[in-house]
Design an enzyme around this catalytic site. Sequence first.
Site, PDB file in Angstrom:
ATOM      1  N   GLU A  71      -4.263  -3.915  -4.718  1.00 24.86           N
ATOM      2  CA  GLU A  71      -5.579  -3.253  -4.634  1.00 24.86           C
ATOM      3  C   GLU A  71      -5.468  -1.859  -4.032  1.00 24.86           C
ATOM      4  O   GLU A  71      -6.284  -1.459  -3.212  1.00 24.86           O
ATOM      5  CB  GLU A  71      -6.537  -4.089  -3.790  1.00 24.86           C
ATOM      6  CG  GLU A  71      -6.880  -5.399  -4.414  1.00 24.86           C
ATOM      7  CD  GLU A  71      -7.955  -5.280  -5.458  1.00 24.86           C
ATOM      8  OE1 GLU A  71      -8.540  -4.191  -5.573  1.00 24.86           O
ATOM      9  OE2 GLU A  71      -8.188  -6.256  -6.169  1.00 24.86           O
ATOM     10  N   GLN A  81       2.271  -8.395  32.350  1.00 26.16           N
ATOM     11  CA  GLN A  81       1.555  -7.192  31.902  1.00 26.16           C
ATOM     12  C   GLN A  81       1.878  -6.822  30.456  1.00 26.16           C
ATOM     13  O   GLN A  81       0.997  -6.400  29.701  1.00 26.16           O
ATOM     14  CB  GLN A  81       1.870  -6.010  32.823  1.00 26.16           C
ATOM     15  CG  GLN A  81       1.266  -6.176  34.208  1.00 26.16           C
ATOM     16  CD  GLN A  81       1.591  -5.014  35.121  1.00 26.16           C
ATOM     17  OE1 GLN A  81       2.309  -4.088  34.743  1.00 26.16           O
ATOM     18  NE2 GLN A  81       1.063  -5.063  36.326  1.00 26.16           N
TER      19      GLN A  81
HETATM   20  P1  FAD Z   1       4.399   1.131  -7.196  1.00 24.62           P
HETATM   21  O1  FAD Z   1       3.160   1.661  -7.776  1.00 24.62           O
HETATM   22  O2  FAD Z   1       5.651   1.139  -7.995  1.00 24.62           O
HETATM   23  O3  FAD Z   1       4.626   1.670  -5.775  1.00 24.62           O
HETATM   24  C1  FAD Z   1       5.859   1.510  -5.055  1.00 24.62           C
HETATM   25  C2  FAD Z   1       5.786   2.345  -3.795  1.00 24.62           C
HETATM   26  O4  FAD Z   1       5.620   3.726  -4.139  1.00 24.62           O
HETATM   27  C3  FAD Z   1       4.591   1.990  -2.912  1.00 24.62           C
HETATM   28  O5  FAD Z   1       4.937   2.080  -1.562  1.00 24.62           O
HETATM   29  C4  FAD Z   1       3.571   3.055  -3.256  1.00 24.62           C
HETATM   30  O6  FAD Z   1       2.642   3.291  -2.212  1.00 24.62           O
HETATM   31  C5  FAD Z   1       4.470   4.246  -3.496  1.00 24.62           C
HETATM   32  N1  FAD Z   1       3.825   5.253  -4.355  1.00 24.62           N
HETATM   33  C6  FAD Z   1       3.462   5.135  -5.656  1.00 24.62           C
HETATM   34  N2  FAD Z   1       2.862   6.261  -6.083  1.00 24.62           N
HETATM   35  C7  FAD Z   1       2.811   7.093  -5.023  1.00 24.62           C
HETATM   36  C8  FAD Z   1       2.294   8.409  -4.808  1.00 24.62           C
HETATM   37  N3  FAD Z   1       1.661   9.103  -5.778  1.00 24.62           N
HETATM   38  N4  FAD Z   1       2.449   8.956  -3.591  1.00 24.62           N
HETATM   39  C9  FAD Z   1       3.040   8.262  -2.581  1.00 24.62           C
HETATM   40  N5  FAD Z   1       3.548   7.030  -2.712  1.00 24.62           N
HETATM   41  C10 FAD Z   1       3.425   6.449  -3.918  1.00 24.62           C
HETATM   42  N6  FAD Z   1      -2.592  -6.399 -10.259  1.00 24.62           N
HETATM   43  C11 FAD Z   1      -3.569  -6.718 -11.160  1.00 24.62           C
HETATM   44  O7  FAD Z   1      -3.845  -5.971 -12.094  1.00 24.62           O
HETATM   45  N7  FAD Z   1      -4.266  -7.895 -11.044  1.00 24.62           N
HETATM   46  C12 FAD Z   1      -4.010  -8.782 -10.051  1.00 24.62           C
HETATM   47  O8  FAD Z   1      -4.668  -9.833  -9.981  1.00 24.62           O
HETATM   48  C13 FAD Z   1      -2.970  -8.499  -9.112  1.00 24.62           C
HETATM   49  N8  FAD Z   1      -2.634  -9.407  -8.157  1.00 24.62           N
HETATM   50  C14 FAD Z   1      -1.536  -9.167  -7.350  1.00 24.62           C
HETATM   51  C15 FAD Z   1      -1.080 -10.162  -6.476  1.00 24.62           C
HETATM   52  C16 FAD Z   1       0.053  -9.955  -5.703  1.00 24.62           C
HETATM   53  C17 FAD Z   1       0.562 -11.051  -4.823  1.00 24.62           C
HETATM   54  C18 FAD Z   1       0.710  -8.704  -5.737  1.00 24.62           C
HETATM   55  C19 FAD Z   1       1.905  -8.457  -4.871  1.00 24.62           C
HETATM   56  C20 FAD Z   1       0.265  -7.718  -6.596  1.00 24.62           C
HETATM   57  C21 FAD Z   1      -0.842  -7.927  -7.422  1.00 24.62           C
HETATM   58  N9  FAD Z   1      -1.262  -6.969  -8.348  1.00 24.62           N
HETATM   59  C22 FAD Z   1      -2.273  -7.262  -9.252  1.00 24.62           C
HETATM   60  C23 FAD Z   1      -0.518  -5.732  -8.514  1.00 24.62           C
HETATM   61  C24 FAD Z   1      -0.810  -4.701  -7.445  1.00 24.62           C
HETATM   62  O9  FAD Z   1      -2.078  -4.160  -7.623  1.00 24.62           O
HETATM   63  C25 FAD Z   1       0.321  -3.653  -7.489  1.00 24.62           C
HETATM   64  O10 FAD Z   1       1.454  -4.270  -6.909  1.00 24.62           O
HETATM   65  C26 FAD Z   1      -0.019  -2.361  -6.765  1.00 24.62           C
HETATM   66  O11 FAD Z   1      -0.976  -1.628  -7.471  1.00 24.62           O
HETATM   67  C27 FAD Z   1       1.201  -1.465  -6.538  1.00 24.62           C
HETATM   68  O12 FAD Z   1       1.910  -1.313  -7.718  1.00 24.62           O
HETATM   69  P2  FAD Z   1       3.495  -1.584  -7.748  1.00 24.62           P
HETATM   70  O13 FAD Z   1       3.744  -2.877  -7.060  1.00 24.62           O
HETATM   71  O14 FAD Z   1       3.948  -1.422  -9.134  1.00 24.62           O
HETATM   72  O15 FAD Z   1       4.119  -0.489  -6.825  1.00 24.62           O
END
Ligand code: FAD
Length: 388
Positions: free
Chosen positions: A367, A283
């Site tokens: 994204e 289950q």
């Molecule tokens: P941060 O913005 O530093 O966030 C860290 C944490 O804090 C997250 O949990 C987030 O949700 C949280 N947080 C942030 N602000 C807030 C808020 N106001 N309130 C609550 N929580 C918050 N980018 C491109 O431009 N082009 C690409 O082609 C591309 N490809 C990618 C491919 C991969 C494999 C990966 C991992 C990332 C890629 N990215 C790309 C980047 C991606 O878009 C970012 O990683 C994403 O926007 C998050 O940004 P950060 O990783 O800096 O995290």
Amino acid sequence: AQIPSATDLYNIDHLLSDEERMVRDTVRKFVRERVLPIIDQHFEAGTFPRELIPEIAELGLLGMHLDGYGCAGLSAVCYGLACQELEAGDSGLRSFVSVQGSLAMYPIYAFGSEEQKEHWLPRMARGEVIGCFGLTEPDFGSEAAGMRTSARRDGDEYILNGTKMWITNGGVADLAVVWARAEDGIRGFLVERGTPGFTTSDIHHKLSLRASVTSELHFEECHVPASNMLPNVKGMRGPLSCLNEARFGISWGVTGAARACFETALEYAKTRVQFKRPIASFQLVQRKLALMATELVKAQLLTLQLGRLKDEELLHPVQISLAKRNNCREALETAREARSILGANGITLEYPISRHMNNLESVFTYEGTDDIHTLIIGQALTGINAFE
Ligand code: FAD
């Protein structure tokens, strides 16, 4: 009436047109025959299957939802179905197609000059020119609008300085669509590989999206002709409208990854015997399968309506956020539950589940993170911006 299949409990197949079914089945066959046999090796080696690019282009999947300039001009639903099937193969493959079509070709299509469109789009649709999209920076992820990369006007040129980080396809791209701060606001620039002052370096040791190239883009006094600026957009509307296109495809894509995990777990549960019975007869295992199937149906229905709204030009960005957030979250949950059904076998590359699960961690974050989409929905509901 009969239930069509375990992966289509609500007969969504019945809601598709003949053309939509044909696109789905063609991409599904391509993934089964050409992707699945090689994807594990690429994932393990940390390489992107470049050898598939000509075939992906031949299938018309690059910029497939754009009209003219050598693009297939198919509906949003067809684009979504293609993403779903590609990601049932691997999120890296779907990411490649998303970036090329929605993040590199779309901004040229939507905001480029006629010359830019004619010069780049047909070659990009044929897969001869690979694009990437540079928005994120080391210090600005979710807060992309804070970007520091600058574009200084100097006569009939712009001079770019700054670093972009986590850029999919960065190291393999012939053309980078780069968002930078110009004197009059954020602008998009087309920067060709080989332009002096523009270099890339790949990011290694990823445990997620290993079959996809992720890179840094560096600009140091990089001179680009002023005619390489996208003339028809200014401000964050430019990158955000590209992201909406890509997020649409992601909402569909992750349902493919979830389906692959669910299918694998279902088959495994029916054949794995413990305590003298197939584990599918317990289950607790059936509960896991039932919940996975339910979330799969919900995600499929959500994306189909999302696609119909897009095709009728009735789509609102918050609807994309809702689908991206829900479907990534549930796909990840499905992958984890599916992994648990396989027990120890679930952790190897022998089965696709851990590969999908690790990939989905990236898709959950890129994204627009899960949190950011939650806040977008919150803002739409309350009228209050809770980002800052
Ligand atoms: P941060 O913005 O530093 O966030 C860290 C944490 O804090 C997250 O949990 C987030 O949700 C949280 N947080 C942030 N602000 C807030 C808020 N106001 N309130 C609550 N929580 C918050 N980018 C491109 O431009 N082009 C690409 O082609 C591309 N490809 C990618 C491919 C991969 C494999 C990966 C991992 C990332 C890629 N990215 C790309 C980047 C991606 O878009 C970012 O990683 C994403 O926007 C998050 O940004 P950060 O990783 O800096 O995290």
